[in-house]
Design a protein around this motif. Structure first.
Motif, PDB file in Angstrom:
ATOM      1  N   TRP A   1       0.863  -1.188   0.000  1.00  0.00           N
ATOM      2  CA  TRP A   1       0.000   0.000   0.000  1.00  0.00           C
ATOM      3  C   TRP A   1       0.895   1.233   0.000  1.00  0.00           C
ATOM      4  CZ3 TRP A   1      -2.558   2.297   4.956  1.00  0.00           C
ATOM      5  CH2 TRP A   1      -3.238   3.469   4.619  1.00  0.00           C
ATOM      6  N   ASP A   2       0.886   1.959  -1.101  1.00  0.00           N
ATOM      7  CA  ASP A   2       1.640   3.214  -1.209  1.00  0.00           C
ATOM      8  C   ASP A   2       0.817   4.303  -0.525  1.00  0.00           C
ATOM      9  OD1 ASP A   2       2.916   5.547  -1.879  1.00  0.00           O
ATOM     10  OD2 ASP A   2       3.147   5.072  -4.012  1.00  0.00           O
ATOM     11  N   TRP A   3       1.187   4.639   0.699  1.00  0.00           N
ATOM     12  CA  TRP A   3       0.411   5.577   1.512  1.00  0.00           C
ATOM     13  C   TRP A   3       0.893   7.014   1.415  1.00  0.00           C
ATOM     14  CZ3 TRP A   3       4.816   6.611   3.804  1.00  0.00           C
ATOM     15  CH2 TRP A   3       5.642   5.594   4.290  1.00  0.00           C
ATOM     16  N   ARG A   4       1.836   7.299   0.537  1.00  0.00           N
ATOM     17  CA  ARG A   4       2.316   8.680   0.402  1.00  0.00           C
ATOM     18  C   ARG A   4       1.167   9.603  -0.017  1.00  0.00           C
ATOM     19  NH1 ARG A   4       7.188   7.541  -3.691  1.00  0.00           N
ATOM     20  NH2 ARG A   4       5.468   6.303  -4.542  1.00  0.00           N
ATOM     21  N   ASP A   5       1.017  10.685   0.700  1.00  0.00           N
ATOM     22  CA  ASP A   5       0.028  11.729   0.391  1.00  0.00           C
ATOM     23  C   ASP A   5      -1.416  11.250   0.525  1.00  0.00           C
ATOM     24  OD1 ASP A   5       2.138  13.545  -0.342  1.00  0.00           O
ATOM     25  OD2 ASP A   5       2.271  12.503  -2.267  1.00  0.00           O
ATOM     26  N   ALA A   6      -1.632  10.085   1.133  1.00  0.00           N
ATOM     27  CA  ALA A   6      -3.007   9.605   1.321  1.00  0.00           C
ATOM     28  C   ALA A   6      -3.727  10.514   2.315  1.00  0.00           C
ATOM     29  CB  ALA A   6      -3.006   8.170   1.814  1.00  0.00           C
ATOM     30  N   GLU A   7      -4.999  10.745   2.070  1.00  0.00           N
ATOM     31  CA  GLU A   7      -5.800  11.577   2.972  1.00  0.00           C
ATOM     32  C   GLU A   7      -6.545  10.750   4.004  1.00  0.00           C
ATOM     33  OE1 GLU A   7      -8.309  14.082   0.667  1.00  0.00           O
ATOM     34  OE2 GLU A   7      -6.655  15.144  -0.305  1.00  0.00           O
ATOM     35  N   GLY A   8      -6.517   9.452   3.849  1.00  0.00           N
ATOM     36  CA  GLY A   8      -7.174   8.559   4.792  1.00  0.00           C
ATOM     37  C   GLY A   8      -6.717   7.140   4.546  1.00  0.00           C
ATOM     38  N   CYS A   9      -7.374   6.200   5.212  1.00  0.00           N
ATOM     39  CA  CYS A   9      -7.016   4.786   5.045  1.00  0.00           C
ATOM     40  C   CYS A   9      -7.678   4.241   3.784  1.00  0.00           C
ATOM     41  CB  CYS A   9      -7.434   3.987   6.279  1.00  0.00           C
ATOM     42  SG  CYS A   9      -6.967   2.250   6.173  1.00  0.00           S
ATOM     43  N   ASP A  10      -6.991   4.338   2.668  1.00  0.00           N
ATOM     44  CA  ASP A  10      -7.554   3.925   1.382  1.00  0.00           C
ATOM     45  C   ASP A  10      -7.872   2.429   1.318  1.00  0.00           C
ATOM     46  OD1 ASP A  10      -7.126   6.546   0.654  1.00  0.00           O
ATOM     47  OD2 ASP A  10      -5.220   6.143  -0.348  1.00  0.00           O
ATOM     48  N   VAL A  11      -7.197   1.633   2.141  1.00  0.00           N
ATOM     49  CA  VAL A  11      -7.407   0.180   2.086  1.00  0.00           C
ATOM     50  C   VAL A  11      -8.457  -0.283   3.099  1.00  0.00           C
ATOM     51  CG1 VAL A  11      -5.086  -0.275   1.214  1.00  0.00           C
ATOM     52  CG2 VAL A  11      -5.498  -0.269   3.689  1.00  0.00           C
TER      53      VAL A  11
END
Length: 529
Positions: free
Chosen positions: A236-246
């Protein structure tokens, strides 16, 4: 994913078969301090009759340690695995495993001579079928007892120095949860005393190599129980994520509609039970986690302490971390400044590289952000998001290795916290692996990341199996070429000799043709030629 589809996948998957190999969990093995199981292929210890390995004394590192752990002889993990065993299988060539019955990472085939390269991909790049298969594999691991390994439910002293073994069965997924607990639990000093400033896989140089091996072994166990040799862990590429995409029911589980601490009942992860999450209780009882179920997975992403972790990590912070040239520095613990390891682990500011204990960034930020089972170190692997997260952390480590190309000597040989020197065997793995062995590019271990793969490298990977086969039989190819050349020369010589004899024997008959026209001569010459 529908329960019907999950049931179908689980039905077609056949289970097969660390910590303590089951074959070495007897009082006989503990009292002899020997873990050299038979390899079924030839019935000899470590497959010695087939040249796979042999039973040998372990060679412990004697390099000095850092000052963080001021005790000696109070923790079973010191000089791992010497408290339990001083003889184990040492495997030859490309063989691996507690009995040398498997292939080293990056190799396959009956003789472990075939190179292979697997690709880890973003979970968002998987097809619906691939996502469902991944989830089914996770659930299968949670339901399948390990045939090869057991866990220790007591210390060596509680086992009466080996005469009263204390081991328990465990499923494959929880085996890895337990290992992550065991490597990081506090030292039990007796009474109600514990020593908390100890961790054989975190807060020091071994953090990245240890988790690299941990993921490889987890991946390998899934390949074994499913028969899917090409399975890889998604990231899971979490860079710059605004929330828990997964955090959706289609992936790792959404939020419960009425209790934000729990997972949605539409996700089968909501029925999972966690283990090894009550560290203070174990400390008060001076006991180890025995893998008893302790309740459901807890997760409340985003409702965390925002003064410690304001947001998820950014691309700029990851890029700054990658510019740091020193792998380790100073005290080589969570107070290290300008250390790539300490910054990526999350104990240093990802904009300056200066250690800051009041903040949790990068790797640590994800654990804090999840605000539940994943936020407590010892039990964090209970949440399957742990796997996706650490696969991406490993990919950042891989980027740094490719960018800076460090020699293995860059990894500290001495004065690191206990368990983290280069030649120290990593706790609690059997077979044995040293920290320095996994301070190496992923491609040497047989895997790559899709977003890091170079097209030229991919073409080389395509050719690799064929080049490997050529390498193994080049002597025969050269010999065949030499013999072929000799035969060709002999045949050519015989043909030339025969033509000369024929030309000499028919001179009288062909002489008049020399008086023919020039055009007829040219046709004759070309025909003869």
């Amino acid at each position: 994913m529908s329960l019907l589809a999950l049931g179908f996948l689980l039905g077609i998957l056949q289970p097969s078969s660390g910590q303590f190999p089951r074959a070495c969990a007897s009082s006989e093995s503990l009292l002899r301090k020997e873990c050299c199981p038979l390899w079924a292929g030839d019935g000899s210890p470590c497959g010695e009759l087939s040249g796979r390995g042999s039973c040998q004394e372990i060679l412990l590192s004697r390099a000095p340690l850092g000052p963080q752990f001021p005790f000696t002889g109070v923790d079973d993990r010191e000089d791992w695995p010497a408290v339990f065993y001083n003889r184990t299988c040492q495997c030859n060539s490309n063989f691996m495993g507690f009995n040398c019955g498997e292939c080293r990472f990056g190799f396959s085939g009956p003789n472990c001579a075939e190179r292979r390269m697997l690709m880890r991909r973003s979970i968002f790049q998987l097809s619906s079928k691939e996502k469902n298969k991944f989830l089914a594999y996770l659930n299968l691991a949670k339901q399948t007892p390990s045939q090869d390994y057991v866990i220790a439910s007591g210390t060596y002293a509680q086992m009466n120095n080996g005469s009263t073994p204390m081991f328990r069965n465990i499923n494959i997924y929880d085996l890895f949860v337990w290992m992550h607990y065991y490597v990081s639990h506090d030292t039990l000093l007796g009474g109600s005393s514990v020593w908390r400033d100890i961790d054989f896989a975190h807060e020091a140089p071994g953090f990245l190599p240890w988790h690299r091996l941990f993921l490889l072994l987890w991946e390998h166990e899934i390949q074994k129980i499913t028969g899917d040799e090409n399975f890889t862990i998604p990231y899971w590429d979490w860079r710059d994520a605004e929330g828990c995409d997964v955090c959706t029911d289609e992936l790792m589980g959404g939020r419960h509609p009425t209790n934000p601490q729990l997972l949605s009942p539409a996700s089968f992860f909501s029925s999972w039970q966690v283990i090894c999450s009550l560290s203070e209780e174990y400390n008060s009882r001076q006991a180890l986690c025995n893998a008893t179920n302790e309740g459901p997975i807890l997760r409340n992403p985003g409702n965390h302490d925002k003064t410690r972790t304001p947001r998820l990590p950014s691309s700029a912070e990851v890029e700054f971390c990658l510019t740091l040239t020193q792998y380790e520095s100073g005290s080589m613990d969570k107070l290290a400044n300008f250390s790539f390891r300490n910054t990526l682990e999350g104990f240093a500011n990802p904009q300056t590289g200066i250690a800051n204990m009041s903040q949790s960034s990068l790797h640590n930020a994800l654990h804090i952000y999840m605000n539940g089972s994943m936020s407590q170190v010892q039990g964090s692997a209970n949440d399957p998001i742990f796997i996706l997260h650490h696969a991406f952390v490993d990919s950042i480590f891989e980027q740094w290795l490719r960018r800076h190309r460090p020699l293995r000597d860059v990894y500290p040989a001495a004065n690191a916290p206990i368990g983290h020197n280069r030649e120290y065997y990593m706790v609690p793995f059997i077979p044995l692996y040293r920290n320095g062995e996994f301070f190496t590019p992923s491609r040497e271990l047989g895997y790559d990341y899709e977003y890091l793969a170079d097209p030229v490298d991919s073409f080389q990977d395509f050719l690799m199996p064929y080049l490997e086969q050529v390498r193994q039989i080049w002597q025969w190819l050269v010999g065949a070429a030499v013999v072929g050349g000799i035969i060709t020369a002999l045949i050519t010589g015989l043909i030339v000799l025969g033509c000369r004899k024929k030309r000499t024997g028919s001179t009288a008959e062909t002489q008049p043709l020399l008086m023919e026209s020039e055009d007829d001569h040219n046709v004759s010459y070309q025909s003869n030629l």
